[in-house]
Design an enzyme around this catalytic site. Structure first.
Site, mmCIF file in Angstrom:
data_model
loop_
_atom_site.group_PDB
_atom_site.id
_atom_site.type_symbol
_atom_site.label_atom_id
_atom_site.label_comp_id
_atom_site.label_asym_id
_atom_site.label_seq_id
_atom_site.Cartn_x
_atom_site.Cartn_y
_atom_site.Cartn_z
ATOM 1 N N GLU A 125 41.399 23.218 37.426
ATOM 2 C CA GLU A 125 40.975 24.132 38.495
ATOM 3 C C GLU A 125 40.539 23.357 39.744
ATOM 4 O O GLU A 125 40.879 23.727 40.862
ATOM 5 C CB GLU A 125 39.832 25.017 37.974
ATOM 6 C CG GLU A 125 39.489 26.130 38.928
ATOM 7 C CD GLU A 125 39.200 27.460 38.243
ATOM 8 O OE1 GLU A 125 39.412 27.584 37.015
ATOM 9 O OE2 GLU A 125 38.770 28.379 38.941
ATOM 10 N N GLU A 167 23.447 32.285 38.463
ATOM 11 C CA GLU A 167 24.589 32.252 39.398
ATOM 12 C C GLU A 167 24.400 31.144 40.422
ATOM 13 O O GLU A 167 23.325 30.988 40.998
ATOM 14 C CB GLU A 167 24.689 33.610 40.091
ATOM 15 C CG GLU A 167 26.097 34.109 40.226
ATOM 16 C CD GLU A 167 26.755 34.389 38.883
ATOM 17 O OE1 GLU A 167 27.603 33.572 38.474
ATOM 18 O OE2 GLU A 167 26.443 35.389 38.252
ATOM 19 N N GLY A 187 36.022 38.306 39.202
ATOM 20 C CA GLY A 187 34.810 37.604 38.822
ATOM 21 C C GLY A 187 34.652 37.500 37.311
ATOM 22 O O GLY A 187 33.590 37.144 36.817
ATOM 23 N N LEU A 188 35.705 37.807 36.571
ATOM 24 C CA LEU A 188 35.640 37.711 35.111
ATOM 25 C C LEU A 188 36.350 36.461 34.609
ATOM 26 O O LEU A 188 36.564 36.277 33.413
ATOM 27 C CB LEU A 188 36.248 38.958 34.464
ATOM 28 C CG LEU A 188 35.564 40.275 34.850
ATOM 29 C CD1 LEU A 188 36.213 41.434 34.121
ATOM 30 C CD2 LEU A 188 34.080 40.231 34.542
ATOM 31 N N SER A 189 36.711 35.612 35.536
ATOM 32 C CA SER A 189 37.305 34.316 35.236
ATOM 33 C C SER A 189 38.594 34.390 34.423
ATOM 34 O O SER A 189 38.721 33.801 33.351
ATOM 35 C CB SER A 189 36.299 33.378 34.553
ATOM 36 O OG SER A 189 36.686 32.054 34.850
ATOM 37 N N ASP A 207 32.546 28.549 33.393
ATOM 38 C CA ASP A 207 33.546 29.497 32.919
ATOM 39 C C ASP A 207 34.306 28.937 31.730
ATOM 40 O O ASP A 207 34.573 29.626 30.747
ATOM 41 C CB ASP A 207 34.544 29.825 34.038
ATOM 42 C CG ASP A 207 33.872 30.445 35.248
ATOM 43 O OD1 ASP A 207 32.658 30.722 35.178
ATOM 44 O OD2 ASP A 207 34.578 30.645 36.249
ATOM 45 N N GLY A 235 40.809 37.946 39.550
ATOM 46 C CA GLY A 235 40.029 37.904 40.790
ATOM 47 C C GLY A 235 38.852 38.862 40.818
ATOM 48 O O GLY A 235 38.312 39.159 41.870
ATOM 49 N N THR A 247 24.116 28.197 39.849
ATOM 50 C CA THR A 247 23.262 27.146 39.291
ATOM 51 C C THR A 247 24.102 26.048 38.657
ATOM 52 O O THR A 247 23.626 24.928 38.489
ATOM 53 C CB THR A 247 22.316 27.727 38.223
ATOM 54 O OG1 THR A 247 23.092 28.561 37.354
ATOM 55 C CG2 THR A 247 21.203 28.557 38.847
HETATM 56 P P1 ADP Z 1 39.101 34.902 38.567
HETATM 57 O O1 ADP Z 1 38.994 33.654 37.748
HETATM 58 O O2 ADP Z 1 37.775 35.430 39.005
HETATM 59 O O3 ADP Z 1 39.921 35.965 37.929
HETATM 60 P P2 ADP Z 1 40.422 33.060 40.309
HETATM 61 O O4 ADP Z 1 40.868 33.149 41.724
HETATM 62 O O5 ADP Z 1 39.506 31.976 39.918
HETATM 63 O O6 ADP Z 1 39.837 34.500 39.921
HETATM 64 O O7 ADP Z 1 41.687 32.919 39.372
HETATM 65 C C1 ADP Z 1 42.750 33.856 39.457
HETATM 66 C C2 ADP Z 1 44.049 33.112 39.525
HETATM 67 O O8 ADP Z 1 44.322 32.498 38.254
HETATM 68 C C3 ADP Z 1 45.236 34.013 39.778
HETATM 69 O O9 ADP Z 1 45.407 34.270 41.148
HETATM 70 C C4 ADP Z 1 46.363 33.194 39.193
HETATM 71 O O10 ADP Z 1 46.764 32.180 40.081
HETATM 72 C C5 ADP Z 1 45.698 32.540 37.989
HETATM 73 N N1 ADP Z 1 45.903 33.332 36.779
HETATM 74 C C6 ADP Z 1 44.966 33.950 36.047
HETATM 75 N N2 ADP Z 1 45.507 34.593 34.991
HETATM 76 C C7 ADP Z 1 46.837 34.386 35.058
HETATM 77 C C8 ADP Z 1 47.958 34.798 34.271
HETATM 78 N N3 ADP Z 1 47.817 35.561 33.179
HETATM 79 N N4 ADP Z 1 49.180 34.387 34.677
HETATM 80 C C9 ADP Z 1 49.325 33.621 35.756
HETATM 81 N N5 ADP Z 1 48.322 33.203 36.514
HETATM 82 C C10 ADP Z 1 47.091 33.579 36.190
HETATM 83 MG MG MG Z 2 38.135 31.860 38.420
#
Ligand code: ADP
Ligand code: MG
Length: 389
Positions: free
Chosen positions: A167, A34, A131-133, A179, A129, A36
């Site tokens: 991203e 993590e 942490g599973l990307s 990721d 959101g 890293t």
């Molecule tokens: P994590 O990658 O840990 O889930 P992030 O903040 O990096 O959290 O990414 C989440 C964001 O990615 C969401 O708030 C949204 O903007 C976008 N996202 C992820 N999946 C979708 C989806 N199926 N439809 C629309 N946006 C998405």
């Molecule tokens: Mg993410």
């Protein structure tokens, strides 16, 4: 309804044509390694059996329309307008979610001889959101779809880099490449051992299935925000440490260098550096242990990783510590927070017959501490991004 069916439904609503195909990409869990990745070091993520699905078809004009089950309205832009939209340094002119798929289109368009317009519908069963990307999943699914539709013939690392670029530059979240590589390269019951400097990736068998082990995810529900505060601050501390110690990146330090680091660095910077240096070593040890002794022997490495993040890198929160401790007490063989920290999820490597006990123990520990109920579920190491039909 499955996420794949939701994506097909949504596509039918936004586009008046038959889809040209369906594609998907998984979320990921980082088994170990993590913070890293941006230090040019080692990570060991695996793709999970939760996926983001994309249904898409080319258009006859040069417009890109994206729709998601998470958003009320589709977002439409011209391919020729992408360069004016991105990089969007903090002033997005599209809703943030749309910057993920549109950012991938922006990152890939130069590789296309004649990129057509495209309609894209997105649906997902990757928790957002946590942490599973879910971000790498939407990037990966979009990238493999556009790779096919635009006839790019890109290799997997190229598509991963396009996701990262979306991203970093279109969304503005300063994340590493881990990721996206996990979402691209995942294999069933295997992890991706990734050298974040060379991007050399190796598939490492986990052997969880044969050993009767499950990975329990404990999503605390505490939301993290990568793009802000803590994450940036940790990156800066790592860069400062490397600069003062005269190495290109913390990856270039070994545990034996830590004595010298302690003399040269202030206490906080030293502990940040120590986390990264020891974590790199733990990733290498985990890969070696998986290959020699098998998965039941990696528990102590997971535990040590958590302690390092809690005490040295200081990115854990009480909910994560509680989840990890409760899981261990209920029979997990090792547990750690996973992902960027400041919330999100922890994982517990758990004998199959203890999964129920772990879930109960975590739920009651949360309730005793007055925390909101966690979401607890298992994930299985699965295949990376692919065309599904
Ligand atoms: P994590 O990658 O840990 O889930 P992030 O903040 O990096 O959290 O990414 C989440 C964001 O990615 C969401 O708030 C949204 O903007 C976008 N996202 C992820 N999946 C979708 C989806 N199926 N439809 C629309 N946006 C998405
Ligand atoms: Mg993410």
């Amino acid at each position: 309804m499955t996420a794949a069916a939701e994506a097909r439904d949504l596509f039918a609503r936004i586009a008046g044509v038959e889809p040209a195909g369906t594609w998907s990409a998984p979320g990921r869990v980082n088994l170990i390694g993590e913070h890293t990745d941006y230090n040019d070091g080692f990570v060991l993520p695996f793709a999970i059996d939760r996926r983001t699905h994309v249904v898409a078809a080319p258009r006859s004009d040069r417009r890109i329309r994206v729709a998601s089950t998470f958003a009320a309205e589709p977002v439409e832009v011209g391919i020729d307008d992408l360069d004016a939209l991105f990089p969007s340094a903090g002033a997005p002119r599209v809703p943030e979610w749309a910057a993920y798929p549109l950012g991938v289109a922006w990152a890939l368009q130069d590789a296309a001889a004649a990129p057509s317009g495209v309609d894209i519908a997105v649906a997902s069963d990757v928790p957002i959101g946590a942490g599973l990307s879910s971000s790498a999943a939407i990037e990966g699914a979009t990238a493999v779809a556009l790779d096919d539709l635009w006839d790019l013939g890109s290799d997997r690392p190229t598509l991963a880099r396009a996701g990262r670029r979306a991203e970093n530059e279109a969304v503005g979240a300063p994340t590493g490449i881990m990721d996206q590589m996990a979402a691209m390269l995942g294999r069933p019951d295997a992890a991706i051992f990734l050298d974040c400097r060379s991007l050399r990736a190796e598939v490492v068998d986990l052997g969880f299935a044969a050993a009767g082990l499950e990975v329990v995810v404990m999503d605390t529900g505490v939301t993290h925000a990568h793009a802000t505060g803590g994450y940036r601050d940790r990156r800066e501390a790592c860069e400062r440490g490397a600069r003062i110690l005269g190495v290109p990146a913390l990856r270039d330090l070994a545990p034996e260098d830590l004595d010298r680091a302690r003399d040269l660095l202030d206490d906080v910077t030293f502990r940040r550096v120590r986390h990264v240096v020891t974590e790199d070593r733990r990733v290498l040890d985990t890969v070696r242990t998986l290959r020699s002794a098998g998965p039941t022997a990696i528990g102590p490495l997971l535990d040590a990783s958590h302690a390092s993040m809690r005490d040295d890198f200081e990115i854990s929160v009480p909910e994560l510590d509680t989840a990890v401790e409760a899981a261990r007490e209920a029979g997990a063989i090792g547990a750690r927070m996973t992902g960027g920290g400041f919330g999100g999820a922890a994982i517990a490597l758990t004998p199959r017959e203890r999964v129920g006990a772990v879930a109960e123990a975590v739920a009651s520990a949360f309730s005793r501490s007055g925390f909101a109920a966690p979401r607890v579920f298992t994930v299985t190491a699965s295949e990376g991004a692919r065309r599904d039909s």
